[in-house]
Scaffold this active site. Structure first.
Site, PDB file in Angstrom:
ATOM      1  CE  LYS A 127      -4.456  -1.658   1.355  1.00 15.48           C
ATOM      2  NZ  LYS A 127      -5.742  -1.449   1.927  1.00 15.48           N
ATOM      3  CE  LYS A 212      -7.484  -7.066  -1.516  1.00 14.77           C
ATOM      4  NZ  LYS A 212      -8.302  -7.146  -0.345  1.00 14.77           N
ATOM      5  CE  LYS A 215     -14.667  -1.919   0.942  1.00 13.48           C
ATOM      6  NZ  LYS A 215     -13.522  -2.248   1.807  1.00 13.48           N
TER       7      LYS A 215
HETATM    8  N1  AQP Z   1     -10.908  -9.662  -3.790  1.00 17.75           N
HETATM    9  C1  AQP Z   1     -11.338 -10.245  -2.681  1.00 17.75           C
HETATM   10  N2  AQP Z   1     -11.644 -11.571  -2.702  1.00 17.75           N
HETATM   11  C2  AQP Z   1     -12.094 -12.183  -1.574  1.00 17.75           C
HETATM   12  N3  AQP Z   1     -12.281 -11.540  -0.403  1.00 17.75           N
HETATM   13  C3  AQP Z   1     -11.997 -10.217  -0.351  1.00 17.75           C
HETATM   14  N4  AQP Z   1     -12.081  -9.297   0.626  1.00 17.75           N
HETATM   15  C4  AQP Z   1     -11.686  -8.090   0.146  1.00 17.75           C
HETATM   16  N5  AQP Z   1     -11.340  -8.201  -1.140  1.00 17.75           N
HETATM   17  C5  AQP Z   1     -11.524  -9.507  -1.494  1.00 17.75           C
HETATM   18  C6  AQP Z   1     -12.529  -9.584   1.974  1.00 17.75           C
HETATM   19  O1  AQP Z   1     -13.518  -8.639   2.324  1.00 17.75           O
HETATM   20  C7  AQP Z   1     -13.446  -8.362   3.722  1.00 17.75           C
HETATM   21  C8  AQP Z   1     -13.489  -6.902   3.956  1.00 17.75           C
HETATM   22  O2  AQP Z   1     -12.403  -6.259   3.392  1.00 17.75           O
HETATM   23  P1  AQP Z   1     -12.095  -4.761   3.802  1.00 17.75           P
HETATM   24  O3  AQP Z   1     -13.147  -3.886   3.307  1.00 17.75           O
HETATM   25  O4  AQP Z   1     -11.851  -4.652   5.241  1.00 17.75           O
HETATM   26  O5  AQP Z   1     -10.746  -4.380   3.146  1.00 17.75           O
HETATM   27  P2  AQP Z   1      -9.861  -5.047   2.101  1.00 17.75           P
HETATM   28  O6  AQP Z   1      -9.609  -6.478   2.362  1.00 17.75           O
HETATM   29  O7  AQP Z   1      -8.644  -4.183   2.023  1.00 17.75           O
HETATM   30  O8  AQP Z   1     -10.806  -4.904   0.827  1.00 17.75           O
HETATM   31  P3  AQP Z   1     -10.546  -4.047  -0.420  1.00 17.75           P
HETATM   32  O9  AQP Z   1     -11.745  -4.099  -1.260  1.00 17.75           O
HETATM   33  O10 AQP Z   1      -9.249  -4.415  -1.056  1.00 17.75           O
HETATM   34  O11 AQP Z   1     -10.477  -2.587   0.181  1.00 17.75           O
HETATM   35  P4  AQP Z   1      -9.388  -1.483  -0.011  1.00 17.75           P
HETATM   36  O12 AQP Z   1      -9.220  -1.331  -1.502  1.00 17.75           O
HETATM   37  O13 AQP Z   1     -10.024  -0.292   0.641  1.00 17.75           O
HETATM   38  O14 AQP Z   1      -8.150  -1.932   0.664  1.00 17.75           O
HETATM   39  C9  AQP Z   1     -12.187  -9.026   4.245  1.00 17.75           C
HETATM   40  O15 AQP Z   1     -12.583 -10.220   4.905  1.00 17.75           O
HETATM   41  C10 AQP Z   1     -11.409  -9.350   2.992  1.00 17.75           C
HETATM   42  O16 AQP Z   1     -10.585 -10.502   3.141  1.00 17.75           O
END
Ligand code: AQP
Length: 350
Positions: A127, A212, A215
Site C-alpha cells: 500500500k 485482487k 474497492k
Molecule cells: N478480492 C477479494 N476476494 C475475496 N475476499 C476479499 N475481501 C476483500 N477483497 C476480497 C474480503 O472482504 C473483507 C473486507 O475487506 P475490507 O473492506 O476490510 O478491506 P480489504 O480487504 O482491504 O478490501 P478491499 O476491497 O481491497 O479494500 P481497499 O481497496 O479499501 O483496501 C475481508 O474479509 C477481505 O478478506
C-alpha cells in the site's frame, strides 16, 4: 486508596466461548470480492459460532475519508451485512468507533508490538509502494495492531481470513502471546485461529487476474459493485479481460490462465458448484458463451441483495437501531475484558 505495592494477581486462564470477529471497512462501495470472500461466509458462520461483525471505520481513516460520507458508508456496510443474511439477533453488528475499547487496547498493544514485526507486513509495503513514504499516515503502518485489538478486545478465538489477511492474523497471535508473557498472564488472551475461507477467498480484478478485486482500484471496470445495476454487471463481465482460448475441460487446464481461472472461480462460488462442475458444463466453449451465462448468474444472485440494501439505506432508522444495539452488546463484552487488561498492565483503578 488501593495498595499499589501488592503484586498483580495472575489473570484467569482463557476458557471463554468460541467467538468469531471480523470487519469490513466503510471505505467505498462493496464489491463481489467482499461479498463472496466475506459476507457469504459470515452468514454461514452464524450457525456454528458466536459472531461479532464490525464496520471498521477507525481502519478506514488510515487513508483520507470524506467526513460528510463516512457515516453514510458505515450504514451502507451495515445494510450489506443485513441484506446478505447476517441476522442481527444472533450476531452483533456495530461500528468500531462506537466502542472505545478498540482504540484503548490498540495503544496498549502498540507498546507490546515491535517495529520490526510491522515493517515486515507485506500489505503495508504494497500500500505504501510508489507513494511518498514520508507522507503516509502512521495509522496505515499501525493498522495491524488495531486489528489485533479489534479481535482481542472480545477475546475472539477465530477470525475468517482471506489470503491477504493471513500475515496480519499471525501478528495478532504474536501480540497476544507477547502480552501474555510480558505481563505474566499465561493464557489471558487466546491466540486467535484462522477460519479458512474455502472457495471465493480471493476474487481477482476483472481487468487483471493477478490483482485482487479491490474497492480502492481506480478502475470501476475492475470490480462488480454490490449496488451495480444489472446492465452494468453484464457489461463489466462482457468486457472482463480474458483470452482467446476456449475454456479447458479440467481444472489443471486453468493453470497460467489467471483471468479464465478467476471467471470460472466466480461462477463456481455463485452457483455453489466446484470449478470441475463448471468446466464439465463449459469446457471446450469460448468466452462468447461463458460470459453471458456468468452475467446472468451474477445478476440473479446479486440483484436481490442490492434491492434489500437499497431498501435498508432508504430507512437509516432501522439500520441505526441495529448498529446501536450491536454497539451496546459489543461494549458489554469488551468492558470486563478491558477492566482485566488495565489490572494486568498495572494501571491505576479506583
Ligand atoms: N478480492 C477479494 N476476494 C475475496 N475476499 C476479499 N475481501 C476483500 N477483497 C476480497 C474480503 O472482504 C473483507 C473486507 O475487506 P475490507 O473492506 O476490510 O478491506 P480489504 O480487504 O482491504 O478490501 P478491499 O476491497 O481491497 O479494500 P481497499 O481497496 O479499501 O483496501 C475481508 O474479509 C477481505 O478478506
Amino acid at each position: 486508596m488501593p495498595d499499589l505495592t501488592k503484586p498483580v494477581p495472575a489473570a484467569p486462564a482463557y476458557s471463554g466461548p468460541t467467538r468469531v470477529f471480523s470487519g469490513v471497512q466503510p471505505s467505498g462501495s462493496l464489491h463481489l470480492g467482499n461479498y463472496l470472500g466475506a459476507l457469504v461466509k459470515f452468514v454461514a458462520m452464524q450457525d456454528s459460532h458466536e459472531c461479532i461483525f464490525c464496520v471498521v471505520d477507525l481502519h478506514a481513516i488510515t487513508v483520507p475519508q470524506d467526513p460528510e460520507r463516512l457515516a453514510a458508508q458505515t450504514r451502507e456496510i451495515a445494510a450489506a451485512y443485513l441484506a446478505s443474511g447476517v441476522d442481527p439477533k444472533r450476531s452483533i453488528i456495530f461500528p468500531q468507533s462506537a466502542v472505545t475499547a478498540h482504540a484503548e487496547l490498540a495503544w496498549i498493544f502498540n507498546c507490546v508490538a515491535r517495529m520490526g514485526w510491522l515493517e515486515r507486513m507485506t500489505q503495508y509495503k504494497e500500500k505504501s509502494q510508489g507513494k511518498d513514504a514520508e507522507n503516509i499516515s502512521v495509522g496505515l503502518f499501525d493498522y495491524p495492531v488495531l486489528q489485533a485489538a479489534d479481535i482481542l478486545a472480545y477475546k475472539a478465538t477465530h477470525v475468517p481470513v482471506g489470503e491477504d489477511q493471513k500475515q496480519h492474523l499471525e501478528l495478532s497471535r504474536d501480540i497476544a502471546g507477547r502480552f501474555n508473557r510480558e505481563f505474566n498472564a499465561p493464557d489471558f488472551f487466546p491466540l486467535p485461529e484462522p477460519l479458512h475461507q474455502g472457495p471465493g477467498a480471493r476474487i481477482m480484478s476483472l481487468r487483471d487476474g493477478s490483482k485482487k478485486m479491490s474497492k480502492s482500484d481506480p478502475s470501476d471496470a475492475s470490480r462488480i459493485n454490490l449496488l451495480d445495476e444489472a446492465d452494468s454487471i453484464a457489461k463489466k463481465i462482457k468486457r472482463a479481460t480474458s483470452d482467446s482460448e476456449p475454456l479447458p475441460e479440467t481444472v489443471d487446464g486453468l493453470k497460467g490462465r489467471n483471468e479464465a481461472a478467476n471467471l470460472v472461480g466466480i461462477y463456481a462460488v455463485l452457483a455453489g458448484q466446484t470449478e470441475a462442475d463448471v468446466l464439465r458444463e463449459f469446457g471446450g466453449k469460448g468466452f462468447g458463451v461463458f460470459k453471458p451465462a456468468l452475467a446472468e448468474l451474477a445478476v440473479a444472485k446479486l440483484g436481490p441483495v442490492a434491492t434489500e440494501m437499497r431498501r435498508l439505506m432508504a430507512d437509516p432508522a432501522e439500520v441505526d437501531r441495529v448498529l446501536r444495539d450491536g454497539a451496546d452488546r459489543a461494549r458489554a463484552i469488551a468492558a470486563p475484558i478491558m477492566d482485566d487488561v488495565r489490572r494486568v498492565v498495572g494501571f491505576w483503578r479506583p
